[in-house]
Write a protein that holds these residues in place. Structure first.
Motif, PDB file in Angstrom:
ATOM      1  N   TYR A  52       0.852  -1.183   0.000  1.00 47.07           N
ATOM      2  CA  TYR A  52       0.000   0.000   0.000  1.00 47.07           C
ATOM      3  C   TYR A  52       0.891   1.237   0.000  1.00 47.07           C
ATOM      4  CZ  TYR A  52      -4.206  -2.714   1.070  1.00 47.07           C
ATOM      5  OH  TYR A  52      -5.259  -3.586   1.014  1.00 47.07           O
ATOM      6  N   ARG A  53       0.410   2.258  -0.696  1.00 41.48           N
ATOM      7  CA  ARG A  53       1.121   3.535  -0.705  1.00 41.48           C
ATOM      8  C   ARG A  53       0.107   4.641  -0.456  1.00 41.48           C
ATOM      9  NH1 ARG A  53       1.433   7.124  -4.629  1.00 41.48           N
ATOM     10  NH2 ARG A  53       0.871   5.691  -6.328  1.00 41.48           N
ATOM     11  N   LYS A  54       0.514   5.676   0.297  1.00 39.43           N
ATOM     12  CA  LYS A  54      -0.393   6.792   0.582  1.00 39.43           C
ATOM     13  C   LYS A  54      -0.782   7.493  -0.713  1.00 39.43           C
ATOM     14  CE  LYS A  54       0.933   7.911   5.325  1.00 39.43           C
ATOM     15  NZ  LYS A  54       1.501   8.940   6.218  1.00 39.43           N
ATOM     16  N   TYR A  55      -2.036   7.861  -0.801  1.00 35.44           N
ATOM     17  CA  TYR A  55      -2.524   8.588  -1.981  1.00 35.44           C
ATOM     18  C   TYR A  55      -1.889   9.978  -2.040  1.00 35.44           C
ATOM     19  CZ  TYR A  55      -5.652  11.457  -4.777  1.00 35.44           C
ATOM     20  OH  TYR A  55      -6.154  12.332  -5.698  1.00 35.44           O
ATOM     21  N   ALA A  68      -9.381  -0.265   2.664  1.00 35.49           N
ATOM     22  CA  ALA A  68      -8.371   0.332   3.537  1.00 35.49           C
ATOM     23  C   ALA A  68      -8.851   1.677   4.071  1.00 35.49           C
ATOM     24  CB  ALA A  68      -7.060   0.505   2.770  1.00 35.49           C
ATOM     25  N   TYR A  69      -9.595   2.429   3.217  1.00 40.77           N
ATOM     26  CA  TYR A  69     -10.139   3.718   3.665  1.00 40.77           C
ATOM     27  C   TYR A  69     -11.162   3.503   4.773  1.00 40.77           C
ATOM     28  CZ  TYR A  69     -12.862   8.023   3.605  1.00 40.77           C
ATOM     29  OH  TYR A  69     -13.508   9.171   3.969  1.00 40.77           O
ATOM     30  N   SER A  72      -9.207   2.700   8.009  1.00 37.55           N
ATOM     31  CA  SER A  72      -8.251   3.670   8.577  1.00 37.55           C
ATOM     32  C   SER A  72      -8.681   5.128   8.400  1.00 37.55           C
ATOM     33  CB  SER A  72      -6.882   3.470   7.906  1.00 37.55           C
ATOM     34  OG  SER A  72      -6.989   3.764   6.520  1.00 37.55           O
ATOM     35  N   ARG A  74      -8.178   6.788   5.856  1.00 35.70           N
ATOM     36  CA  ARG A  74      -7.125   7.414   5.064  1.00 35.70           C
ATOM     37  C   ARG A  74      -7.123   6.793   3.675  1.00 35.70           C
ATOM     38  NH1 ARG A  74      -2.069   7.446   9.414  1.00 35.70           N
ATOM     39  NH2 ARG A  74      -3.043   8.890  10.909  1.00 35.70           N
ATOM     40  N   TYR A  76      -5.436   5.145   0.558  1.00 37.12           N
ATOM     41  CA  TYR A  76      -4.253   4.374   0.154  1.00 37.12           C
ATOM     42  C   TYR A  76      -4.447   3.855  -1.268  1.00 37.12           C
ATOM     43  CZ  TYR A  76      -2.550   4.316   4.967  1.00 37.12           C
ATOM     44  OH  TYR A  76      -2.098   4.691   6.201  1.00 37.12           O
ATOM     45  N   LYS A  78      -3.385   0.838  -3.837  1.00 35.59           N
ATOM     46  CA  LYS A  78      -2.899  -0.540  -3.822  1.00 35.59           C
ATOM     47  C   LYS A  78      -1.974  -0.747  -5.014  1.00 35.59           C
ATOM     48  CE  LYS A  78      -4.917  -5.062  -2.823  1.00 35.59           C
ATOM     49  NZ  LYS A  78      -6.194  -5.833  -2.764  1.00 35.59           N
TER      50      LYS A  78
END
Length: 303
Positions: A52-55, A68-69, A72, A74, A76, A78
């Motif tokens: 996963y990487r931050k948007y 994931a949103y 969390s 937040r 992310y 994929k």
């Protein structure tokens, strides 16, 4: 792909059909230019999850992971692994010593079968293949390409390669390490009749350039066993002086020197992380290649 029988006389189609059941994998991530079977250091569109990487603004909203949103609060993205093709660079020793053979086949004929089979297997699965014939210089070289027409050119060069001249393999490997631009699978097929320390330095140079290096070390059974029974004149097939000797008088010293040489080679390849295969040329080349291919399925490129 094997319709041109005249230029592929050293190829056994039945052996190739059996070998083709096992894919040829690289042990390291490759930098190819099209999709393929090999791991890439870059992210891509395979089905294998990477991380996963931050948007960040500008990312494609379709790649947001809404689960994931939900967990969390937040955003992310994929990411998935990328698969690519490889460049397989065959380095084919054509020095004079490769003309030796005591079992009905010379080392260069054996090397042709290994090189031709690997070239076919690589191009069949969409990889690119190049070939460099080396002795005291780079005798002939063609860059990697992945078309059937290119394969016929590789077969033609292998068919007409003549064993002659001195061995300066280490210098040629240093030269090729600088000229092979992107990381590749470098396959060296040779009897390695040079100092192990020089060879280790060349291997380390290739590894420094991030190449995946494999070596087929071809030896004749007489070179390993030294089973001569009567006085012989031993000729240096690369132009050096001949020696007349009684085998029983020198067998112990020969075996001791051979053991030291092979131990030094083994130490060098282990320290350089080389995929090393010592081959007695009375062994079936198909079995040798099958071991090579199967070994690589277990160590397929960690990203």
């Amino acid at each position: 792909m094997l319709h041109d029988r005249r230029t592929a006389s050293f190829i056994d189609p039945q052996a190739l059909a059996r070998l083709a059941a096992v894919p040829l994998f690289a042990r390291k991530p490759m930098l190819g230019n099209v999709s393929g079977k090999h791991a890439s250091p870059h992210r891509g569109a395979s089905v294998e999850f990477a991380e996963y990487r931050k948007y960040v603004p500008g990312d494609d909203l379709r790649r947001l992971d809404w689960r994931a949103y939900g967990r969390s609060d937040r955003f992310y993205v994929k990411e998935f692994e990328a698969d690519t093709n490889l460049r397989c660079c065959l380095i084919f020793d054509t020095s004079g010593s490769m003309d030796f053979g005591s079992t009905g086949i010379t080392k260069i004929e054996y090397a042709r079968r290994i090189a031709g089979s690997l070239a076919y297997l690589a191009i069949q699965q969409g990889d690119a293949v190049g070939l460099s014939c080396v002795a005291d210089r780079v005798v002939r070289t063609i860059p990697p390409r992945r078309t059937p027409a290119h394969l016929r050119g590789v077969f033609n060069i292998l068919e007409h390669a003549e064993p002659k001249g001195d061995t300066k393999l280490a210098a040629r490997l240093h030269e090729l390490a600088e000229t092979i631009r992107q990381r590749a699978l470098v396959v060296i097929i040779s009897d390695l009749f040079i100092e192990p320390a020089e060879l280790k330095s060349a291997f380390e140079h290739l590894r420094f350039r991030k190449h995946d290096v494999a070596v087929f070390h071809l030896l004749d059974p007489l070179e390993l066993g030294f089973t001569f029974k009567r006085p012989m004149r031993f000729l240096d097939m690369e132009g050096g002086p001949s020696i007349f000797a009684e085998p029983n008088d020198i067998a112990d010293r020969y075996q001791a020197a051979l053991k030291t040489y092979l131990d030094d080679i083994k130490t060098g390849v282990l320290e350089s992380a080389i995929d090393y295969h010592r081959v007695s040329i009375d062994e079936s080349y198909e079995q040798v290649l099958m071991r090579f291919l199967v070994g690589r399925t277990r160590s397929r490129g960690a990203r």
